[in-house]
Design an enzyme around this catalytic site. Structure first.
Site, PDB file in Angstrom:
ATOM      1  N   ASN A 136      33.694 -51.521 -41.552  1.00 34.58           N
ATOM      2  CA  ASN A 136      34.527 -53.129 -41.330  1.00 34.58           C
ATOM      3  C   ASN A 136      33.712 -53.625 -42.339  1.00 34.58           C
ATOM      4  O   ASN A 136      33.297 -53.455 -43.141  1.00 34.58           O
ATOM      5  CB  ASN A 136      33.510 -53.853 -40.202  1.00 34.58           C
ATOM      6  CG  ASN A 136      33.599 -55.130 -40.401  1.00 34.58           C
ATOM      7  OD1 ASN A 136      34.247 -56.120 -41.349  1.00 34.58           O
ATOM      8  ND2 ASN A 136      32.720 -55.992 -40.703  1.00 34.58           N
ATOM      9  N   TRP A 137      34.724 -53.502 -43.574  1.00 33.12           N
ATOM     10  CA  TRP A 137      35.184 -53.832 -44.360  1.00 33.12           C
ATOM     11  C   TRP A 137      34.574 -55.138 -45.489  1.00 33.12           C
ATOM     12  O   TRP A 137      34.167 -55.705 -46.630  1.00 33.12           O
ATOM     13  CB  TRP A 137      36.362 -53.570 -45.658  1.00 33.12           C
ATOM     14  CG  TRP A 137      36.608 -51.912 -45.433  1.00 33.12           C
ATOM     15  CD1 TRP A 137      36.124 -50.659 -44.736  1.00 33.12           C
ATOM     16  CD2 TRP A 137      37.694 -50.738 -46.132  1.00 33.12           C
ATOM     17  NE1 TRP A 137      36.304 -49.744 -45.297  1.00 33.12           N
ATOM     18  CE2 TRP A 137      37.658 -49.449 -46.331  1.00 33.12           C
ATOM     19  CE3 TRP A 137      38.898 -51.255 -46.850  1.00 33.12           C
ATOM     20  CZ2 TRP A 137      38.044 -48.505 -46.189  1.00 33.12           C
ATOM     21  CZ3 TRP A 137      39.778 -50.540 -47.009  1.00 33.12           C
ATOM     22  CH2 TRP A 137      39.618 -48.851 -46.836  1.00 33.12           C
ATOM     23  N   LYS A 138      35.199 -55.867 -44.249  1.00 32.97           N
ATOM     24  CA  LYS A 138      34.421 -57.882 -44.225  1.00 32.97           C
ATOM     25  C   LYS A 138      35.565 -57.938 -45.140  1.00 32.97           C
ATOM     26  O   LYS A 138      36.784 -57.740 -45.661  1.00 32.97           O
ATOM     27  CB  LYS A 138      33.173 -57.915 -44.860  1.00 32.97           C
ATOM     28  CG  LYS A 138      31.910 -57.098 -43.422  1.00 32.97           C
ATOM     29  CD  LYS A 138      30.579 -58.109 -43.509  1.00 32.97           C
ATOM     30  CE  LYS A 138      30.304 -57.310 -43.089  1.00 32.97           C
ATOM     31  NZ  LYS A 138      28.455 -57.630 -42.049  1.00 32.97           N
ATOM     32  N   HIS A 194      33.412 -60.999 -33.572  1.00 34.22           N
ATOM     33  CA  HIS A 194      31.701 -60.589 -34.723  1.00 34.22           C
ATOM     34  C   HIS A 194      30.697 -61.641 -35.203  1.00 34.22           C
ATOM     35  O   HIS A 194      31.955 -62.793 -35.026  1.00 34.22           O
ATOM     36  CB  HIS A 194      32.290 -59.992 -36.238  1.00 34.22           C
ATOM     37  CG  HIS A 194      31.933 -59.494 -36.895  1.00 34.22           C
ATOM     38  ND1 HIS A 194      30.221 -59.968 -37.525  1.00 34.22           N
ATOM     39  CD2 HIS A 194      31.737 -57.990 -37.247  1.00 34.22           C
ATOM     40  CE1 HIS A 194      29.739 -58.981 -38.309  1.00 34.22           C
ATOM     41  NE2 HIS A 194      29.829 -57.927 -37.962  1.00 34.22           N
ATOM     42  N   GLU A 250      29.946 -62.708 -36.852  1.00 37.42           N
ATOM     43  CA  GLU A 250      30.338 -63.841 -38.461  1.00 37.42           C
ATOM     44  C   GLU A 250      31.352 -64.500 -37.927  1.00 37.42           C
ATOM     45  O   GLU A 250      31.497 -65.748 -38.439  1.00 37.42           O
ATOM     46  CB  GLU A 250      30.527 -62.618 -39.363  1.00 37.42           C
ATOM     47  CG  GLU A 250      28.625 -62.061 -40.499  1.00 37.42           C
ATOM     48  CD  GLU A 250      29.257 -60.934 -40.780  1.00 37.42           C
ATOM     49  OE1 GLU A 250      30.464 -60.857 -40.882  1.00 37.42           O
ATOM     50  OE2 GLU A 250      28.118 -60.044 -41.475  1.00 37.42           O
ATOM     51  N   GLU A 296      25.199 -55.358 -31.864  1.00 37.54           N
ATOM     52  CA  GLU A 296      24.827 -55.927 -33.183  1.00 37.54           C
ATOM     53  C   GLU A 296      24.333 -56.474 -33.278  1.00 37.54           C
ATOM     54  O   GLU A 296      24.216 -57.760 -33.674  1.00 37.54           O
ATOM     55  CB  GLU A 296      26.148 -56.001 -33.994  1.00 37.54           C
ATOM     56  CG  GLU A 296      27.645 -55.043 -34.066  1.00 37.54           C
ATOM     57  CD  GLU A 296      27.982 -54.718 -35.461  1.00 37.54           C
ATOM     58  OE1 GLU A 296      28.213 -54.054 -36.645  1.00 37.54           O
ATOM     59  OE2 GLU A 296      28.792 -55.814 -35.547  1.00 37.54           O
ATOM     60  N   GLY A 334      23.211 -56.422 -42.344  1.00 40.58           N
ATOM     61  CA  GLY A 334      23.885 -56.315 -43.632  1.00 40.58           C
ATOM     62  C   GLY A 334      22.366 -57.045 -44.620  1.00 40.58           C
ATOM     63  O   GLY A 334      21.995 -57.135 -45.307  1.00 40.58           O
ATOM     64  N   SER A 343      22.946 -52.555 -40.644  1.00 41.51           N
ATOM     65  CA  SER A 343      21.930 -51.304 -41.335  1.00 41.51           C
ATOM     66  C   SER A 343      21.890 -50.122 -40.966  1.00 41.51           C
ATOM     67  O   SER A 343      21.517 -49.086 -41.625  1.00 41.51           O
ATOM     68  CB  SER A 343      21.274 -51.954 -41.756  1.00 41.51           C
ATOM     69  OG  SER A 343      21.655 -53.787 -41.648  1.00 41.51           O
ATOM     70  N   GLY A 354      29.143 -51.919 -41.863  1.00 44.47           N
ATOM     71  CA  GLY A 354      29.650 -52.413 -42.473  1.00 44.47           C
ATOM     72  C   GLY A 354      29.104 -52.485 -44.090  1.00 44.47           C
ATOM     73  O   GLY A 354      30.355 -51.585 -44.876  1.00 44.47           O
ATOM     74  N   GLY A 355      28.566 -53.071 -44.678  1.00 47.66           N
ATOM     75  CA  GLY A 355      28.004 -52.120 -46.536  1.00 47.66           C
ATOM     76  C   GLY A 355      27.859 -51.073 -47.206  1.00 47.66           C
ATOM     77  O   GLY A 355      28.760 -50.204 -47.058  1.00 47.66           O
TER      78      GLY A 355
HETATM   79  C1  PEP Z   1      28.695 -54.997 -39.476  1.00 46.99           C
HETATM   80  O1  PEP Z   1      29.099 -55.899 -40.142  1.00 46.99           O
HETATM   81  O2  PEP Z   1      29.406 -55.534 -38.509  1.00 46.99           O
HETATM   82  C2  PEP Z   1      27.591 -54.365 -39.909  1.00 46.99           C
HETATM   83  C3  PEP Z   1      26.806 -53.528 -39.342  1.00 46.99           C
HETATM   84  O3  PEP Z   1      27.150 -55.019 -40.675  1.00 46.99           O
HETATM   85  P1  PEP Z   1      26.025 -53.741 -42.271  1.00 46.99           P
HETATM   86  O4  PEP Z   1      26.314 -52.438 -41.600  1.00 46.99           O
HETATM   87  O5  PEP Z   1      26.503 -54.423 -43.441  1.00 46.99           O
HETATM   88  O6  PEP Z   1      24.703 -54.232 -41.464  1.00 46.99           O
END
Ligand code: PEP
Length: 243
Positions: A6-8, A91, A93, A161, A167, A205, A226-227
Site C-alpha cells: 500500500n503506497w498510500k 483501511h 486511515e 491490521e 506505521g 510494520s 505500508g512503509g
Molecule cells: C498499512 O498501511 O496497511 C500498513 C500496514 O502500514 P505499515 O506497514 O507502514 O505499518
C-alpha cells in the site's frame, strides 16, 4: 501467500514508475501473488510499467456509489478502467481520517465486487480497544458489518491490521496474531462460508526482518505492507520471506 504493498499518499509519477519497474525487474521466479496499490493518480502510469508482469495493481479506496455527484471520489469502474484489478477498503486511515463506518465500508466492498475487483478488506482494533479486552469483539463487529452475505468465492481477502501497529514500528506478538487470525478464520467459516478459505493477511510494520516469522504463524496468508513497500529492496525482501 499474497503480498500487497500500500503506497498510500507518497511520491511522484516518476517515482511510482521507478518503484514499479524495480519490482518487475526484481520479482523472483515462483514469487507469491503480489500486488501494489499506488495513489489513484499514479494508476495509469504504474499500470503501463506492470503490463505483462505478474504483479497486480489496485486502488487504495473506492466510492460505494456507482457514479454521479460525489466530488473528489473515485468509482470502481474508474479504477477498473485504469487497469486496477483490486481495491483496498476499510483501511484504518480511511476509517479515522474520513469517518468511514462499517456501513460505508460494506457499500465499498459491494461496489468493488460488482466491478469484478478483488477486494482487500481491512479490519483491526485500536490500542484502547485491545487494552480493554475488546480486540476480538471489535474485529468480529467490523467483519459482520462490512462483509456482504453473498459474493463470488475468492474475491475478498481480509487484512488484519491492528491500528496501533500501522506505521509505528510496533508489531503484534506472534501469539496475538495467531489468536486473531484463528478467530477470523472460524468467524468466516461460521458466517461467510463462501470465503472461508480466503487469505488472511497481517498488516502493521511488516519488514523484511520480521516477515518470515509472521508468515510462519498460523493462519497468516501474507501481508499488507505500508512503509516497507515504498522501497523495492525492502518489499522484495518481504516477498522473498514468503517463498
Ligand atoms: C498499512 O498501511 O496497511 C500498513 C500496514 O502500514 P505499515 O506497514 O507502514 O505499518
Amino acid at each position: 501467500m499474497f503480498i500487497a504493498g500500500n503506497w498510500k499518499m507518497n511520491g511522484t509519477v516518476a517515482e511510482a514508475e521507478a518503484l514499479a519497474q524495480a519490482l518487475v525487474d526484481g520479482l523472483p521466479e515462483g514469487a507469491p501473488a503480489t500486488a501494489v496499490f499506488p495513489p489513484a493518480l499514479h494508476l495509469g502510469a504504474v499500470g503501463k510499467v506492470l503490463e505483462g508482469s505478474k504483479i497486480f495493481m489496485g486502488g487504495q479506496d473506492c466510492s460505494g456509489a456507482e457514479k454521479g455527484a460525489h466530488t473528489g471520489d473515485i468509482s470502481v469502474s474508474m479504477l477498473a478502467d485504469m487497469g486496477a484489478r483490486g481495491v483496498i477498503v476499510g483501511h484504518s486511515e480511511r476509517r479515522t481520517d474520513h469517518g468511514e463506518s462499517d456501513a460505508d465500508v460494506l457499500a465499498k466492498v459491494k461496489a468493488g465486487l460488482s466491478a469484478g475487483l478483488g477486494v482487500v478488506l481491512c479490519v483491526g482494533e485500536t490500542l484502547e480497544e485491545r487494552d480493554s479486552g475488546r480486540a476480538e469483539a471489535v474485529v468480529r463487529e467490523q467483519l459482520g458489518g462490512s462483509l456482504p452475505t453473498d459474493f463470488p468465492a475468492g474475491s475478498v481477502v481480509i487484512a488484519y491490521e491492528p491500528v496501533w501497529a500501522i506505521g509505528t514500528g510496533k508489531v503484534a506478538t506472534l501469539s496475538d496474531i495467531a489468536a486473531m487470525h484463528g478467530m477470523i478464520r472460524s468467524w468466516l467459516q461460521d458466517n461467510r462460508p463462501e470465503i472461508a478459505k480466503t487469505f488472511i493477511l497481517y498488516g502493521g510494520s511488516v519488514k523484511a526482518s520480521n516477515a518470515a516469522e509472521i508468515f510462519a504463524t498460523d493462519e497468516v496468508g501474507g501481508a499488507l505492507v505500508g512503509g516497507a513497500s515504498l522501497k523495492s529492496d525492502d518489499f522484495l525482501g518481504i516477498i522473498a520471506a514468503a517463498m
